[in-house]
Design an enzyme around this catalytic site. Structure first.
Site, mmCIF file in Angstrom:
data_model
loop_
_atom_site.group_PDB
_atom_site.id
_atom_site.type_symbol
_atom_site.label_atom_id
_atom_site.label_comp_id
_atom_site.label_asym_id
_atom_site.label_seq_id
_atom_site.Cartn_x
_atom_site.Cartn_y
_atom_site.Cartn_z
ATOM 1 N N LYS A 13 0.830 -1.214 0.000
ATOM 2 C CA LYS A 13 0.000 0.000 0.000
ATOM 3 C C LYS A 13 0.867 1.267 0.000
ATOM 4 C CE LYS A 13 -1.820 -1.177 3.954
ATOM 5 N NZ LYS A 13 -1.036 -2.409 4.239
ATOM 6 N N ARG A 88 -8.981 1.069 9.603
ATOM 7 C CA ARG A 88 -8.640 -0.324 9.908
ATOM 8 C C ARG A 88 -9.686 -1.006 10.767
ATOM 9 N NH1 ARG A 88 -2.603 0.514 9.387
ATOM 10 N NH2 ARG A 88 -1.769 -1.530 9.774
ATOM 11 N N ARG A 127 11.904 -5.947 4.161
ATOM 12 C CA ARG A 127 11.784 -4.480 4.076
ATOM 13 C C ARG A 127 12.828 -3.785 4.944
ATOM 14 N NH1 ARG A 127 6.077 -2.061 5.149
ATOM 15 N NH2 ARG A 127 6.286 -3.352 7.007
ATOM 16 N N ARG A 162 12.125 -1.883 10.591
ATOM 17 C CA ARG A 162 11.095 -1.439 11.539
ATOM 18 C C ARG A 162 11.017 -2.403 12.721
ATOM 19 N NH1 ARG A 162 5.734 -0.106 8.032
ATOM 20 N NH2 ARG A 162 4.830 -1.309 9.745
ATOM 21 N N ARG A 173 0.187 -9.070 13.376
ATOM 22 C CA ARG A 173 -0.393 -7.997 12.540
ATOM 23 C C ARG A 173 -1.317 -8.591 11.482
ATOM 24 N NH1 ARG A 173 4.959 -5.429 10.764
ATOM 25 N NH2 ARG A 173 3.717 -4.305 9.227
#
Ligand code: AP5
Length: 217
Positions: A13, A88, A127, A162, A173
């Site tokens: 996203k 969300r 990532r 992160r 998550r």
């Protein structure tokens, strides 16, 4: 045009929001980025959000609805925005509808990113982001040196991961997404706003699919 990008963690996203914002003249509004900035700055919101984010849970509806309600009033957002990571929950979706009604703006489309769950974990574990310019890389699919060149860090990124991108937190998550956010698919489908794309493709192909979804009637 005001749009929502909906999808599980790691679906792409944020990456796609950045790729389409200039072309469509929209501004990306990422609650994740805003909350991370608040954590870094040590603001009261950041202090409340830090532990929740690191655990993979959701920050309270009250906080995130408040952040977005303030942000969409700013001048750059008046031209149109891409919501990335918001809403969300059902309460956040209702909050968004109320704030848009309050400023007389429509929600034009919700683009749902469908990605194979195994690929999500691979994307998230790979990532990295640059501490200086914030640009997002991926050790598997978009390593440093991938175009376009970065003027800000001079293509010398200081890569960090992160704190919520570890294996245990990622599973949580994804579970939180399934439980609390997935119901928004039906919520927006019932309102005629949902556009689904297969986001399991290379960067440019996904961008083309998002753009096509936004122009389809
Ligand atoms: P947030 O930052 O929103 O995280 P997320 O939704 O979990 O989404 P991600 O950032 O993990 O994924 P993405 O879909 O943006 O993927 P990306 O483009 O980076 O939220 C973090 C936390 O903040 C939440 O857990 C929660 O605690 C809190 N929070 C935020 N918003 C909230 C809200 N509204 N309510 C309550 N709490 C909230 O891509 C991932 C990787 O894959 C990158 O490395 C990228 O380079 C790579 N990649 C992307 N696309 C492709 C592709 N097509 N091919 C190959 N690689 C790709």
């Amino acid at each position: 045009m005001n749009i929502v990008l909906l999808g599980p963690p790691g679906a792409g996203k944020g990456t796609q929001a950045k790729r389409i914002e200039k072309a469509l003249g929209l501004v990306q509004l990422s609650t994740g980025d805003m909350l991370r900035a608040a954590v870094k700055a040590g603001t009261p919101v950041g202090l409340q959000a830090k532990a929740v984010m690191e655990s993979g849970g959701l920050v309270s509806d009250e906080i995130v609805v408040g952040i977005i309600a303030d942000r969409i009033q700013e001048a750059d957002a008046r031209k149109g925005f891409i919501l990335d990571g918001f809403p969300r929950t059902q309460a956040q979706a209702d909050g968004l509808a109320a704030m848009l009604a309050g400023i007389g703006q429509p929600l034009d489309a919700v683009v749902l990113f469908n990605v194979d769950p195994e690929l999500l974990v691979k994307r998230i574990s790979g990532r990295r982001s640059c501490e200086d310019c914030g640009r997002v890389f991926n050790v598997h699919t978009a390593p440093p040196g991938t175009p376009p060149p970065c003027g800000q860090c001079n293509d010398q990124p200081r890569l960090v991961q992160r704190p919520d991108d570890n294996e245990a937190t990622v599973s949580k998550r994804i579970a939180v997404y399934e439980e609390q956010t997935r119901p928004l698919v039906d919520y927006y489908r019932a309102r005629g706003l949902l556009r689904e794309i297969d986001a399991d493709a290379d960067f440019a192909a996904v961008t083309a699919r998002v753009e096509q979804a936004l122009t389809a009637r």
